[in-house]
Write an enzyme that holds these catalytic residues in place. Structure first.
Site, PDB file in Angstrom:
ATOM      1  CB  CYS A 334      -0.992   0.014   1.153  1.00 54.10           C
ATOM      2  SG  CYS A 334      -0.459  -0.826   2.626  1.00 54.10           S
ATOM      3  NE  ARG A 363       2.004  -9.838   4.516  1.00 54.32           N
ATOM      4  CZ  ARG A 363       0.689  -9.754   4.326  1.00 54.32           C
ATOM      5  NH1 ARG A 363      -0.126 -10.584   4.957  1.00 54.32           N
ATOM      6  NH2 ARG A 363       0.191  -8.850   3.529  1.00 54.32           N
ATOM      7  CD  GLN A 381      -0.501  -9.135  -0.309  1.00 55.77           C
ATOM      8  OE1 GLN A 381       0.070  -8.059  -0.326  1.00 55.77           O
ATOM      9  NE2 GLN A 381      -1.402  -9.449   0.599  1.00 55.77           N
ATOM     10  CG  ASP A 383      -2.248  -5.503  -2.567  1.00 64.77           C
ATOM     11  OD1 ASP A 383      -3.464  -5.387  -2.340  1.00 64.77           O
ATOM     12  OD2 ASP A 383      -1.351  -5.152  -1.782  1.00 64.77           O
ATOM     13  CG  HIS A 385      -3.744  -0.360  -2.083  1.00 65.92           C
ATOM     14  ND1 HIS A 385      -2.658  -1.105  -2.471  1.00 65.92           N
ATOM     15  CD2 HIS A 385      -4.052  -0.740  -0.817  1.00 65.92           C
ATOM     16  CE1 HIS A 385      -2.311  -1.896  -1.474  1.00 65.92           C
ATOM     17  NE2 HIS A 385      -3.124  -1.707  -0.464  1.00 65.92           N
ATOM     18  CE  LYS A 464     -10.780  -9.064   8.351  1.00 67.06           C
ATOM     19  NZ  LYS A 464      -9.599  -9.883   8.337  1.00 67.06           N
ATOM     20  CG  HIS A 510      -6.036  -1.930   2.112  1.00 66.11           C
ATOM     21  ND1 HIS A 510      -4.688  -1.817   2.311  1.00 66.11           N
ATOM     22  CD2 HIS A 510      -6.615  -0.919   2.797  1.00 66.11           C
ATOM     23  CE1 HIS A 510      -4.452  -0.770   3.096  1.00 66.11           C
ATOM     24  NE2 HIS A 510      -5.611  -0.206   3.407  1.00 66.11           N
TER      25      HIS A 510
END
Length: 647
Positions: A334, A363, A381, A383, A385, A464, A510
């Site tokens: 992000c 991670r 990911q 991913d 945003h 979420k 997200h």
RNA sequence: GCCCACGUAGCUCAGUCGGUAGAGCACUUCCUUGGUAAGGAAGAGGUCGCCGGUUCAAUUCCGGCCGUGGGCUCCA
């Protein structure tokens, strides 16, 4: 099935048990298959007296979901009895029925061994053979505490102190064993017809890692021996689909002790599958108005401090130093996306901005949680945003969920949807939370998606939606998620100029669709048992020659297939056809194309599918069309567009 | 991270109650040219996860570490 009780029959039933009343009303055989009953919807023992004011009684059949839960919980009691008999110093704690069985947690001075489990099973069989009735008594809490205190059951005392309100508790006894329990239970131990103890594992008392580690014995039970056998067979079959096993067998990926835990290594075929999947994702995102971006792998530590990751997520991050400057390796994508947003002044007309990145993140997951591709320390990911105005939130969320539905539908997964709401520790105004939660629920409802609510399980910065896929062993893995975030835009002072000239704060969503490419492929491999759909299969077709008289012909056919964009290979080894077919089957190749003298003469190839079906001899043009159509088919069905020919 | 179990050839696994190991598949070579899930023969391949300790001697016993599995906790 349902027995309605009027005032008259209730009077007549005075002093009788539910079982007695039911046995008058329904056939004996059916009652024999019942393990308990529902009294106005509440599960009760068959031996319980009919309560005053009862309107209806319904028998709970042994093979119904409720019946199975009761059998399993009763089996847990029988197991606890056996454990106490064999190991008197073991303390009992709790033993619920779970999705496919039951467990019971014990505190004991030494670990239980597989031999112990066998001995416990044998002891349980004795109790079942004795056919002890389960009886329920209600006693004052003080009496129950005295009883368990005398037996040294500290955990039961804690449960009574902390979890049970009121002055009366119910005790269930069968044979010489008494447990604090709400019930109901099967009438007698003999009603447990089929059970098996499966494993022993550690589990924290009350699920709290700061509390003592107990020993949990897992088992399962069914209404009939045949059901148990079927279930155990299913478990065996599921293990064959394990993505870790198939990953090795199909030569897709590996893990290396030398490289490190949780670091997947992608072999040529696995990398090819990933590439196709990622390419598909890029195209689908572009179609939906996303923009492709890319952030750096490591960013200055100050940035992570500002975002709050350093305070809240530090233990999960890796750090490094360059020229005396501290950097953090990104665990999320992000930050760079926000820097892109901030790189220029944004108007309300610019929104939404949808930044998509196949972001590689690291991670530091605890060593004990690593699990094949499902839980790794480096992963990618899909991913994005989305920075949007508050009034765009509903449309954006709906778009994301629709996107997830399209993709999940494309692969034909079973999934579960959960909405997580505001936790106790959270930031932001009530108004923001209400609006965000409403946008999420509105989106789910407009798409008629059934969902569970996880009260208070949202992120600290916003509510979420999670979508969980099931693996071969029925374990759930979170894949897609959409999270509303009001915090990071605040912390990074993201703004846009609204129509009225005011500077306003955008909302950030997200979201991931597959979640992590690694995890998704793990679930997909298990879902398909390694037989990936033709559009994703690393090798779509393999030409098998019968004798080397067809070598040249087959090589020519191979180059024509490849020229048409088919991922094809040639098996021209000096082996028998049956052997090559067997290997191609084990490699889960969708199209096996046999080239013998007959085919050479006709100028075509014989098409065998991995289902075993033989389509006969087809020309190369027909084969190309056949494979391309097979690749398009799932997309057509889902109304998506993905052009294979342009590759 | 915690509890338990496990780590032997590329893969799947035997075996050694302490005297440095074996099978099948895969691999290499040869024979075989065979029509839809395993043709035959020979050969090569292992410091028994790593490091330490005990011992005349450790793959085997003990300890530590690394890795894997089943769970718990945590998460995509």
């Amino acid at each position: 099935m349902l027995v309605t009780i009027d005032d008259k029959s209730l009077e007549a039933a005075a002093g009788e048990s539910c079982g007695q009343v039911l046995s008058r009303a329904i056939s004996g055989k059916r009652l024999k298959n019942s393990v308990a009953c529902l009294v106005d919807g509440q599960p009760r023992d068959l031996s319980a007296p009919v309560p005053e004011g009862t309107r209806e009684l319904v028998p709970v059949l042994a093979d119904s979901p409720q019946g199975l839960a009761i059998i399993r919980h009763s089996t847990a009691h029988i197991m606890a009895e056996a454990v106490k008999k064999l190991f008197p110093t073991a303390q009992v704690t709790i033993g619920p029925a779970i999705e496919n069985g039951f467990y019971y947690d014990f505190a004991f001075e030494r670990p239980f061994t597989p031999e112990d489990l066998e001995a416990i099973e044998a002891e349980m069989q004795k109790s079942i053979a004795a056919n002890h009735p389960f009886s329920c008594t209600y006693v004052p809490k003080a009496d129950a505490k005295a009883l368990f205190a005398s037996q040294g059951e500290a955990y039961k005392l804690e449960i009574m102190d902390e979890n049970i309100e009121g002055d009366t508790v119910s005790l269930y006894r069968h044979g010489a064993f008494t447990d604090l329990c709400r019930g109901p239970h099967v009438p007698t131990t003999g009603m447990v017809k089929a059970f098996k103890l499966l494993s022993v594992a550690g589990a924290y008392w009350r699920g709290d890692e700061k509390r003592p580690m107990l020993q949990r014995i897992y088992g399962t039970a069914f209404a009939a021996e045949a059901d148990l056998k079927t279930y155990l067979h299913h478990l065996e079959e599921a293990k064959k689909r394990d993505h870790r096993k198939l990953g090795t067998q199909l030569d897709l990926f590996s893990f290396s002790e030398e490289a490190g835990a949780g670091m997947a290594i992608w072999h040529p075929k696995g990398e090819l599958v990933r590439t196709i999947l990622e390419d598909f994702e890029r195209k689908e995102h572009l179609r939906r108005g996303y923009q492709l971006v890319r952030g750096p792998q490591i960013l200055k530590r100050e940035l992570w401090e500002r975002s709050g990751h350093y305070d809240n997520y530090r233990e999960n991050m890796y750090f490094t130093e360059i020229d005396g400057q501290a950097y953090g390796i990104k665990p999320m994508n992000c930050l760079a996306h926000m820097l892109i947003y901030k790189s220029r002044v944004r108007s309300y007309r610019d929104l939404p901005q949808r930044y998509f990145e196949l972001g590689v993140v690291h991670r530091h997951e605890k060593s004990g949680v690593l699990h094949g591709l499902m839980r790794v320390r480096q992963f990618t990911q899909d991913d994005a945003h989305i920075l949007c105005r508050p009034d765009q939130l509903l449309e954006e969320i709906t778009g994301v969920i629709k996107f997830v539905q399209d993709v999940v539908g494309l692969f034909g997964f079973d999934y579960e949807v959960e909405l997580s709401t505001r936790p106790e520790k959270s930031i932001g105004s009530d108004e923001d939370w209400d609006r965000a939660t409403k946008a999420l629920t509105d989106a789910l409802e407009s798409l008629a998606l059934p969902y569970d609510i996880n009260e208070g399980d949202g992120a600290f910065y916003g509510p979420k939606i999670d979508i969980k896929l099931k693996d071969a062993l029925d374990r759930r893995w979170q894949c897609a998620t959409v999270q509303c975030d009001f915090t990071l835009p605040e912390r990074f002072d993201l703004v846009y100029t609204d129509a009225d000239g005011e500077r306003k704060r955008p909302v950030m969503l997200h979201r991931v669709i597959l979640g992590a490419v690694e995890r998704f492929l793990g679930v997909l491999i298990e879902h398909t048992a390694g037989a990936l759909p033709a559009w994703l299969a690393p090798v779509q077709a393999r030409i098998l020659i019968v004798t080397d008289a067809q070598k040249e012909f087959a090589a020519e056919a191979l180059s024509r297939l490849r020229a048409a964009g088919i991922r094809a290979e040639l098996d021209d080894r000096n082996e028998k056809l049956g052997f090559k077919v067997r290997e191609a089957q084990m490699d889960k190749i969708p199209y096996m194309l046999v080239a013998g003298d007959k085919e050479k003469e006709l100028g075509g190839l014989n098409v065998r599918l991995r289902s075993g079906e033989n389509l006969g001899v087809k020309s190369l043009d027909e084969i190309v069309l056949l494979i391309l159509a097979d690749c398009q088919e799932p997309f057509k069905r889902g109304g998506m567009r993905y052009n294979f020919c342009s590759q």
